[in-house]
Write a protein that holds these residues in place. Structure first.
Motif, PDB file in Angstrom:
ATOM      1  N   GLY A 123      80.533  17.360  40.968  1.00  0.00           N
ATOM      2  CA  GLY A 123      81.504  18.445  41.039  1.00  0.00           C
ATOM      3  C   GLY A 123      82.843  17.954  41.560  1.00  0.00           C
ATOM      4  N   LYS A 124      83.732  18.894  41.809  1.00  0.00           N
ATOM      5  CA  LYS A 124      85.089  18.580  42.262  1.00  0.00           C
ATOM      6  C   LYS A 124      85.105  18.088  43.709  1.00  0.00           C
ATOM      7  CE  LYS A 124      87.413  19.894  38.631  1.00  0.00           C
ATOM      8  NZ  LYS A 124      88.001  18.904  37.770  1.00  0.00           N
ATOM      9  N   VAL A 125      85.966  17.095  43.964  1.00  0.00           N
ATOM     10  CA  VAL A 125      86.228  16.618  45.313  1.00  0.00           C
ATOM     11  C   VAL A 125      87.711  16.842  45.569  1.00  0.00           C
ATOM     12  CG1 VAL A 125      86.310  14.615  46.849  1.00  0.00           C
ATOM     13  CG2 VAL A 125      84.376  14.901  45.267  1.00  0.00           C
ATOM     14  N   PHE A 126      88.011  17.500  46.685  1.00  0.00           N
ATOM     15  CA  PHE A 126      89.394  17.725  47.082  1.00  0.00           C
ATOM     16  C   PHE A 126      89.679  16.878  48.307  1.00  0.00           C
ATOM     17  CE2 PHE A 126      88.054  21.643  44.932  1.00  0.00           C
ATOM     18  CZ  PHE A 126      88.989  21.659  43.909  1.00  0.00           C
ATOM     19  N   HIS A 127      90.769  16.126  48.242  1.00  0.00           N
ATOM     20  CA  HIS A 127      91.166  15.189  49.295  1.00  0.00           C
ATOM     21  C   HIS A 127      92.474  15.694  49.904  1.00  0.00           C
ATOM     22  CE1 HIS A 127      92.601  10.785  50.172  1.00  0.00           C
ATOM     23  NE2 HIS A 127      92.196  11.405  51.275  1.00  0.00           N
ATOM     24  N   PHE A 128      92.407  16.119  51.152  1.00  0.00           N
ATOM     25  CA  PHE A 128      93.551  16.704  51.850  1.00  0.00           C
ATOM     26  C   PHE A 128      94.157  15.718  52.838  1.00  0.00           C
ATOM     27  CE2 PHE A 128      90.759  20.170  50.762  1.00  0.00           C
ATOM     28  CZ  PHE A 128      91.591  21.196  50.386  1.00  0.00           C
ATOM     29  N   ASP A 129      95.450  15.831  53.027  1.00  0.00           N
ATOM     30  CA  ASP A 129      96.145  15.148  54.119  1.00  0.00           C
ATOM     31  C   ASP A 129      96.988  16.215  54.811  1.00  0.00           C
ATOM     32  OD1 ASP A 129      97.948  13.777  55.777  1.00  0.00           O
ATOM     33  OD2 ASP A 129      97.975  12.032  54.464  1.00  0.00           O
ATOM     34  N   LEU A 130      96.539  16.644  55.992  1.00  0.00           N
ATOM     35  CA  LEU A 130      97.213  17.735  56.714  1.00  0.00           C
ATOM     36  C   LEU A 130      98.248  17.225  57.714  1.00  0.00           C
ATOM     37  CD1 LEU A 130      94.133  20.072  57.373  1.00  0.00           C
ATOM     38  CD2 LEU A 130      95.631  19.940  55.354  1.00  0.00           C
ATOM     39  N   TYR A 131      98.579  15.946  57.656  1.00  0.00           N
ATOM     40  CA  TYR A 131      99.486  15.317  58.624  1.00  0.00           C
ATOM     41  C   TYR A 131     100.831  16.048  58.742  1.00  0.00           C
ATOM     42  CZ  TYR A 131     102.225  11.687  60.944  1.00  0.00           C
ATOM     43  OH  TYR A 131     103.021  10.992  61.818  1.00  0.00           O
ATOM     44  N   ARG A 132     101.395  16.448  57.630  1.00  0.00           N
ATOM     45  CA  ARG A 132     102.737  17.063  57.646  1.00  0.00           C
ATOM     46  C   ARG A 132     102.721  18.558  57.934  1.00  0.00           C
ATOM     47  NH1 ARG A 132     106.190  16.614  53.238  1.00  0.00           N
ATOM     48  NH2 ARG A 132     104.513  17.202  51.863  1.00  0.00           N
ATOM     49  N   LEU A 133     101.537  19.175  57.994  1.00  0.00           N
ATOM     50  CA  LEU A 133     101.475  20.609  58.262  1.00  0.00           C
ATOM     51  C   LEU A 133     101.606  20.855  59.761  1.00  0.00           C
ATOM     52  CD1 LEU A 133      98.711  21.747  55.768  1.00  0.00           C
ATOM     53  CD2 LEU A 133     101.153  21.415  55.404  1.00  0.00           C
ATOM     54  N   LYS A 134     102.440  21.809  60.114  1.00  0.00           N
ATOM     55  CA  LYS A 134     102.784  22.019  61.519  1.00  0.00           C
ATOM     56  C   LYS A 134     101.913  23.047  62.231  1.00  0.00           C
ATOM     57  CE  LYS A 134     107.570  20.635  60.764  1.00  0.00           C
ATOM     58  NZ  LYS A 134     107.141  19.652  59.824  1.00  0.00           N
ATOM     59  N   ASN A 135     101.291  23.949  61.464  1.00  0.00           N
ATOM     60  CA  ASN A 135     100.475  24.982  62.112  1.00  0.00           C
ATOM     61  C   ASN A 135      99.412  25.495  61.155  1.00  0.00           C
ATOM     62  OD1 ASN A 135     101.608  27.235  60.539  1.00  0.00           O
ATOM     63  ND2 ASN A 135     103.488  26.813  61.705  1.00  0.00           N
ATOM     64  N   ASN A 167      84.908  26.124  46.593  1.00  0.00           N
ATOM     65  CA  ASN A 167      84.713  25.696  45.203  1.00  0.00           C
ATOM     66  C   ASN A 167      84.602  24.186  45.037  1.00  0.00           C
ATOM     67  OD1 ASN A 167      84.926  28.305  43.740  1.00  0.00           O
ATOM     68  ND2 ASN A 167      86.869  28.351  44.836  1.00  0.00           N
ATOM     69  N   ALA A 168      84.183  23.492  46.078  1.00  0.00           N
ATOM     70  CA  ALA A 168      84.152  22.033  46.021  1.00  0.00           C
ATOM     71  C   ALA A 168      82.751  21.491  46.251  1.00  0.00           C
ATOM     72  CB  ALA A 168      85.085  21.452  47.075  1.00  0.00           C
ATOM     73  N   PHE A 169      82.463  20.409  45.586  1.00  0.00           N
ATOM     74  CA  PHE A 169      81.289  19.623  45.941  1.00  0.00           C
ATOM     75  C   PHE A 169      81.549  18.993  47.310  1.00  0.00           C
ATOM     76  CE2 PHE A 169      79.699  15.212  46.104  1.00  0.00           C
ATOM     77  CZ  PHE A 169      78.359  15.496  46.317  1.00  0.00           C
ATOM     78  N   LEU A 170      82.802  18.518  47.516  1.00  0.00           N
ATOM     79  CA  LEU A 170      83.164  17.886  48.774  1.00  0.00           C
ATOM     80  C   LEU A 170      84.658  18.053  49.033  1.00  0.00           C
ATOM     81  CD1 LEU A 170      82.312  16.011  51.168  1.00  0.00           C
ATOM     82  CD2 LEU A 170      82.880  14.072  49.693  1.00  0.00           C
ATOM     83  N   CYS A 171      85.011  18.359  50.288  1.00  0.00           N
ATOM     84  CA  CYS A 171      86.408  18.368  50.738  1.00  0.00           C
ATOM     85  C   CYS A 171      86.544  17.304  51.814  1.00  0.00           C
ATOM     86  CB  CYS A 171      86.801  19.725  51.308  1.00  0.00           C
ATOM     87  SG  CYS A 171      87.038  20.987  50.056  1.00  0.00           S
ATOM     88  N   ILE A 172      87.413  16.344  51.558  1.00  0.00           N
ATOM     89  CA  ILE A 172      87.702  15.277  52.511  1.00  0.00           C
ATOM     90  C   ILE A 172      89.039  15.619  53.139  1.00  0.00           C
ATOM     91  CG2 ILE A 172      88.136  12.811  52.793  1.00  0.00           C
ATOM     92  CD1 ILE A 172      86.470  12.467  50.132  1.00  0.00           C
ATOM     93  N   ILE A 173      89.071  15.765  54.455  1.00  0.00           N
ATOM     94  CA  ILE A 173      90.287  16.231  55.131  1.00  0.00           C
ATOM     95  C   ILE A 173      90.762  15.176  56.117  1.00  0.00           C
ATOM     96  CG2 ILE A 173      91.338  18.060  56.509  1.00  0.00           C
ATOM     97  CD1 ILE A 173      89.067  19.928  55.539  1.00  0.00           C
ATOM     98  N   GLU A 174      91.886  14.529  55.778  1.00  0.00           N
ATOM     99  CA  GLU A 174      92.538  13.603  56.701  1.00  0.00           C
ATOM    100  C   GLU A 174      93.442  14.404  57.639  1.00  0.00           C
ATOM    101  OE1 GLU A 174      94.495  10.162  55.056  1.00  0.00           O
ATOM    102  OE2 GLU A 174      93.120  10.092  53.353  1.00  0.00           O
ATOM    103  N   TRP A 175      93.570  13.950  58.860  1.00  0.00           N
ATOM    104  CA  TRP A 175      94.386  14.616  59.874  1.00  0.00           C
ATOM    105  C   TRP A 175      93.973  16.080  60.027  1.00  0.00           C
ATOM    106  CZ3 TRP A 175      97.061  11.219  62.633  1.00  0.00           C
ATOM    107  CH2 TRP A 175      97.445  10.009  62.027  1.00  0.00           C
ATOM    108  N   PRO A 176      92.697  16.356  60.316  1.00  0.00           N
ATOM    109  CA  PRO A 176      92.200  17.736  60.351  1.00  0.00           C
ATOM    110  C   PRO A 176      92.521  18.503  61.628  1.00  0.00           C
ATOM    111  CG  PRO A 176      90.454  16.259  60.967  1.00  0.00           C
ATOM    112  CD  PRO A 176      91.636  15.393  60.577  1.00  0.00           C
TER     113      PRO A 176
END
Length: 135
Positions: free
Chosen positions: A70-82, A97-106
């Motif tokens: 299934g779908k894998v979503f790869h996030f980078d939340l580094y630039r998000l402030k809040n 809706n993901a098989f896997l969500c990989i979240i950097e800077w969570p």
């Protein structure tokens, strides 16, 4: 699980072990800049059977990849402030809706994961090697 990376090809073994141990659809990746979060993700996606080219989602915030599972979503939340910015990107829909969500800077989102099951992986760059913990 604890691992030590001495060479680039060690990532393959880590990706095999972590990929086989995944029980939840959320994987938090923690580590300083240049620790190897995206490098690990490249190896993991290859292990999961993706033929997509994996790159850092630093500017796009989220990248989408296809795997046989299934779908894998790869996030980078580094630039998000809040937390509001995290919800503005529609993270809940991705998680649903993901098989896997990989979240950097969570860290900006971590408090809102209360009640959800997830894995956490920490990568510490000691200069000579990387120390990895996965739970």
């Amino acid at each position: 699980m604890q691992f030590t990376i001495h060479h680039m090809n060690d990532w393959q073994d880590i990706a095999e072990k972590v990929g086989s141990a995944l029980q939840h659809n959320i994987l938090l990746l923690k580590g300083n800049l240049g620790a190897g979060k995206t490098t690990f993700t490249q190896f993991l996606l290859k292990k999961l059977g993706s033929e997509d080219e994996v790159s850092s989602p630093t500017y796009s915030i989220v990248n989408e990849y296809s795997t046989p599972q299934g779908k894998v979503f790869h996030f980078d939340l580094y630039r998000l402030k809040n937390i509001d910015e995290v919800y503005d990107i529609g993270i809940e829909e991705y998680l649903d809706n993901a098989f896997l969500c990989i979240i950097e800077w969570p860290e900006v989102y971590e408090d809102d994961l209360h009640g959800l099951k997830y894995h956490e992986m920490s990568i510490i760059n000691t200069g000579e090697q990387r120390e990895i913990s996965f739970e």
